[in-house]
Design a protein around this motif. Sequence first.
Motif, PDB file in Angstrom:
ATOM      1  N   ARG A  22      -3.325  -4.224  -7.387  1.00  0.00           N
ATOM      2  CA  ARG A  22      -3.049  -4.562  -5.990  1.00  0.00           C
ATOM      3  C   ARG A  22      -3.439  -3.368  -5.141  1.00  0.00           C
ATOM      4  O   ARG A  22      -2.886  -2.283  -5.310  1.00  0.00           O
ATOM      5  CB  ARG A  22      -1.580  -4.884  -5.769  1.00  0.00           C
ATOM      6  CG  ARG A  22      -1.201  -6.273  -6.228  1.00  0.00           C
ATOM      7  CD  ARG A  22       0.256  -6.481  -6.077  1.00  0.00           C
ATOM      8  NE  ARG A  22       0.886  -5.648  -7.109  1.00  0.00           N
ATOM      9  CZ  ARG A  22       2.152  -5.677  -7.435  1.00  0.00           C
ATOM     10  NH1 ARG A  22       2.960  -6.466  -6.820  1.00  0.00           N
ATOM     11  NH2 ARG A  22       2.619  -4.907  -8.382  1.00  0.00           N
ATOM     12  N   VAL A  24      -3.870  -1.928  -1.288  1.00  0.00           N
ATOM     13  CA  VAL A  24      -3.486  -2.123   0.111  1.00  0.00           C
ATOM     14  C   VAL A  24      -4.097  -0.996   0.931  1.00  0.00           C
ATOM     15  O   VAL A  24      -3.863   0.187   0.636  1.00  0.00           O
ATOM     16  CB  VAL A  24      -1.953  -2.114   0.290  1.00  0.00           C
ATOM     17  CG1 VAL A  24      -1.577  -2.217   1.766  1.00  0.00           C
ATOM     18  CG2 VAL A  24      -1.306  -3.223  -0.518  1.00  0.00           C
ATOM     19  N   HIS A  26      -3.573   0.911   3.869  1.00  0.00           N
ATOM     20  CA  HIS A  26      -2.516   1.290   4.811  1.00  0.00           C
ATOM     21  C   HIS A  26      -3.165   1.705   6.125  1.00  0.00           C
ATOM     22  O   HIS A  26      -4.153   2.430   6.121  1.00  0.00           O
ATOM     23  CB  HIS A  26      -1.734   2.451   4.182  1.00  0.00           C
ATOM     24  CG  HIS A  26      -0.859   3.219   5.087  1.00  0.00           C
ATOM     25  ND1 HIS A  26       0.289   2.690   5.616  1.00  0.00           N
ATOM     26  CD2 HIS A  26      -0.934   4.481   5.543  1.00  0.00           C
ATOM     27  CE1 HIS A  26       0.871   3.612   6.366  1.00  0.00           C
ATOM     28  NE2 HIS A  26       0.146   4.702   6.336  1.00  0.00           N
ATOM     29  N   TYR A  44      -5.721  -5.994   0.207  1.00  0.00           N
ATOM     30  CA  TYR A  44      -4.913  -6.250   1.400  1.00  0.00           C
ATOM     31  C   TYR A  44      -5.287  -5.254   2.489  1.00  0.00           C
ATOM     32  O   TYR A  44      -5.597  -4.094   2.199  1.00  0.00           O
ATOM     33  CB  TYR A  44      -3.424  -6.106   1.082  1.00  0.00           C
ATOM     34  CG  TYR A  44      -2.874  -7.201   0.218  1.00  0.00           C
ATOM     35  CD1 TYR A  44      -2.407  -8.383   0.773  1.00  0.00           C
ATOM     36  CD2 TYR A  44      -2.806  -7.047  -1.163  1.00  0.00           C
ATOM     37  CE1 TYR A  44      -1.886  -9.392  -0.023  1.00  0.00           C
ATOM     38  CE2 TYR A  44      -2.291  -8.046  -1.973  1.00  0.00           C
ATOM     39  CZ  TYR A  44      -1.832  -9.212  -1.398  1.00  0.00           C
ATOM     40  OH  TYR A  44      -1.326 -10.204  -2.190  1.00  0.00           O
ATOM     41  N   SER A  46      -3.659  -3.743   6.014  1.00  0.00           N
ATOM     42  CA  SER A  46      -2.452  -3.645   6.825  1.00  0.00           C
ATOM     43  C   SER A  46      -2.800  -3.097   8.201  1.00  0.00           C
ATOM     44  O   SER A  46      -3.255  -1.958   8.324  1.00  0.00           O
ATOM     45  CB  SER A  46      -1.440  -2.739   6.116  1.00  0.00           C
ATOM     46  OG  SER A  46      -0.219  -2.740   6.815  1.00  0.00           O
ATOM     47  N   GLU A  74       1.575  -3.243   9.559  1.00  0.00           N
ATOM     48  CA  GLU A  74       2.006  -1.903   9.164  1.00  0.00           C
ATOM     49  C   GLU A  74       3.438  -1.632   9.617  1.00  0.00           C
ATOM     50  O   GLU A  74       3.795  -1.880  10.760  1.00  0.00           O
ATOM     51  CB  GLU A  74       1.051  -0.865   9.760  1.00  0.00           C
ATOM     52  CG  GLU A  74       1.203   0.486   9.166  1.00  0.00           C
ATOM     53  CD  GLU A  74       1.075   0.469   7.655  1.00  0.00           C
ATOM     54  OE1 GLU A  74       2.009   0.956   6.980  1.00  0.00           O
ATOM     55  OE2 GLU A  74       0.055  -0.021   7.137  1.00  0.00           O
ATOM     56  N   THR A 121       3.309 -10.006   2.113  1.00  0.00           N
ATOM     57  CA  THR A 121       4.125  -8.840   1.751  1.00  0.00           C
ATOM     58  C   THR A 121       4.828  -9.073   0.427  1.00  0.00           C
ATOM     59  O   THR A 121       4.847  -8.181  -0.437  1.00  0.00           O
ATOM     60  CB  THR A 121       5.143  -8.542   2.878  1.00  0.00           C
ATOM     61  OG1 THR A 121       4.430  -8.294   4.094  1.00  0.00           O
ATOM     62  CG2 THR A 121       6.001  -7.338   2.531  1.00  0.00           C
ATOM     63  N   ARG A 123       3.874 -11.035  -1.991  1.00  0.00           N
ATOM     64  CA  ARG A 123       2.882 -10.986  -3.077  1.00  0.00           C
ATOM     65  C   ARG A 123       2.400  -9.565  -3.337  1.00  0.00           C
ATOM     66  O   ARG A 123       2.253  -9.146  -4.489  1.00  0.00           O
ATOM     67  CB  ARG A 123       1.698 -11.896  -2.752  1.00  0.00           C
ATOM     68  CG  ARG A 123       1.953 -13.356  -3.020  1.00  0.00           C
ATOM     69  CD  ARG A 123       0.688 -14.193  -2.935  1.00  0.00           C
ATOM     70  NE  ARG A 123      -0.048 -14.037  -1.685  1.00  0.00           N
ATOM     71  CZ  ARG A 123       0.306 -14.607  -0.525  1.00  0.00           C
ATOM     72  NH1 ARG A 123       1.391 -15.344  -0.458  1.00  0.00           N
ATOM     73  NH2 ARG A 123      -0.416 -14.430   0.555  1.00  0.00           N
ATOM     74  N   ALA A 124       2.142  -8.828  -2.279  1.00  0.00           N
ATOM     75  CA  ALA A 124       1.594  -7.476  -2.437  1.00  0.00           C
ATOM     76  C   ALA A 124       2.584  -6.511  -3.055  1.00  0.00           C
ATOM     77  O   ALA A 124       2.206  -5.655  -3.859  1.00  0.00           O
ATOM     78  CB  ALA A 124       1.122  -6.940  -1.078  1.00  0.00           C
ATOM     79  N   PHE A 125       3.859  -6.652  -2.683  1.00  0.00           N
ATOM     80  CA  PHE A 125       4.854  -5.665  -3.112  1.00  0.00           C
ATOM     81  C   PHE A 125       5.911  -6.224  -4.038  1.00  0.00           C
ATOM     82  O   PHE A 125       6.857  -5.522  -4.389  1.00  0.00           O
ATOM     83  CB  PHE A 125       5.500  -5.025  -1.871  1.00  0.00           C
ATOM     84  CG  PHE A 125       4.493  -4.321  -0.996  1.00  0.00           C
ATOM     85  CD1 PHE A 125       3.883  -3.146  -1.414  1.00  0.00           C
ATOM     86  CD2 PHE A 125       4.120  -4.862   0.227  1.00  0.00           C
ATOM     87  CE1 PHE A 125       2.936  -2.513  -0.617  1.00  0.00           C
ATOM     88  CE2 PHE A 125       3.166  -4.235   1.024  1.00  0.00           C
ATOM     89  CZ  PHE A 125       2.580  -3.058   0.596  1.00  0.00           C
ATOM     90  N   GLY A 126       5.764  -7.485  -4.424  1.00  0.00           N
ATOM     91  CA  GLY A 126       6.657  -8.064  -5.405  1.00  0.00           C
ATOM     92  C   GLY A 126       8.058  -8.355  -4.917  1.00  0.00           C
ATOM     93  O   GLY A 126       9.005  -8.330  -5.696  1.00  0.00           O
ATOM     94  N   TYR A 127       8.202  -8.666  -3.647  1.00  0.00           N
ATOM     95  CA  TYR A 127       9.543  -8.965  -3.110  1.00  0.00           C
ATOM     96  C   TYR A 127       9.858 -10.428  -3.285  1.00  0.00           C
ATOM     97  O   TYR A 127       9.087 -11.282  -3.174  1.00  0.00           O
ATOM     98  CB  TYR A 127       9.640  -8.607  -1.620  1.00  0.00           C
ATOM     99  CG  TYR A 127       9.457  -7.143  -1.348  1.00  0.00           C
ATOM    100  CD1 TYR A 127      10.170  -6.185  -2.043  1.00  0.00           C
ATOM    101  CD2 TYR A 127       8.569  -6.718  -0.380  1.00  0.00           C
ATOM    102  CE1 TYR A 127       9.991  -4.846  -1.775  1.00  0.00           C
ATOM    103  CE2 TYR A 127       8.392  -5.375  -0.102  1.00  0.00           C
ATOM    104  CZ  TYR A 127       9.117  -4.446  -0.820  1.00  0.00           C
ATOM    105  OH  TYR A 127       8.935  -3.123  -0.554  1.00  0.00           O
TER     106      TYR A 127
END
Length: 127
Positions: A22, A24, A26, A44, A46, A74, A121, A123-127
């Motif tokens: 993954r 991203v 930033h 991704y 941001s 962001e 978000t 998917r990208a950060f596993g929340y």
Amino acid sequence: IHDREAHADVLRILAEEGAPERTVFHCYSGDAEMAAVCAAAGYYMSFAGNVTFKNAQPLRDALTVAPLELVLVETDAPFLTPAPYRGRPNAPYLIPVTLRAMAEVRGIGEDAMAEAVSGNTARAFGY
């Protein structure tokens, strides 16, 4: 990845060395051409408050090229406060200002942009 004025080098290194599962970008700062490369690679992007700056048309163009499923907003950009608050310290309470501007650039509703960013978000950060 925080890439500032090193777009070609960063993309070259990611291609040569391999990108993380993954990736991203930033505070995405590339143009539409770079956004197309990032999109093809599944990176991704941001976007921060600078997408609202008058002189940021290349950044807005990049936002139109970035697939909605790869767009983030962001949350950690202390010096990229969106207009009309530019010049003040940035903080999370201003994220909706940036998100509204992003929705306008994309020609979609704020709720649709917020839902897309929320899902991305997760998917990208596993929340």
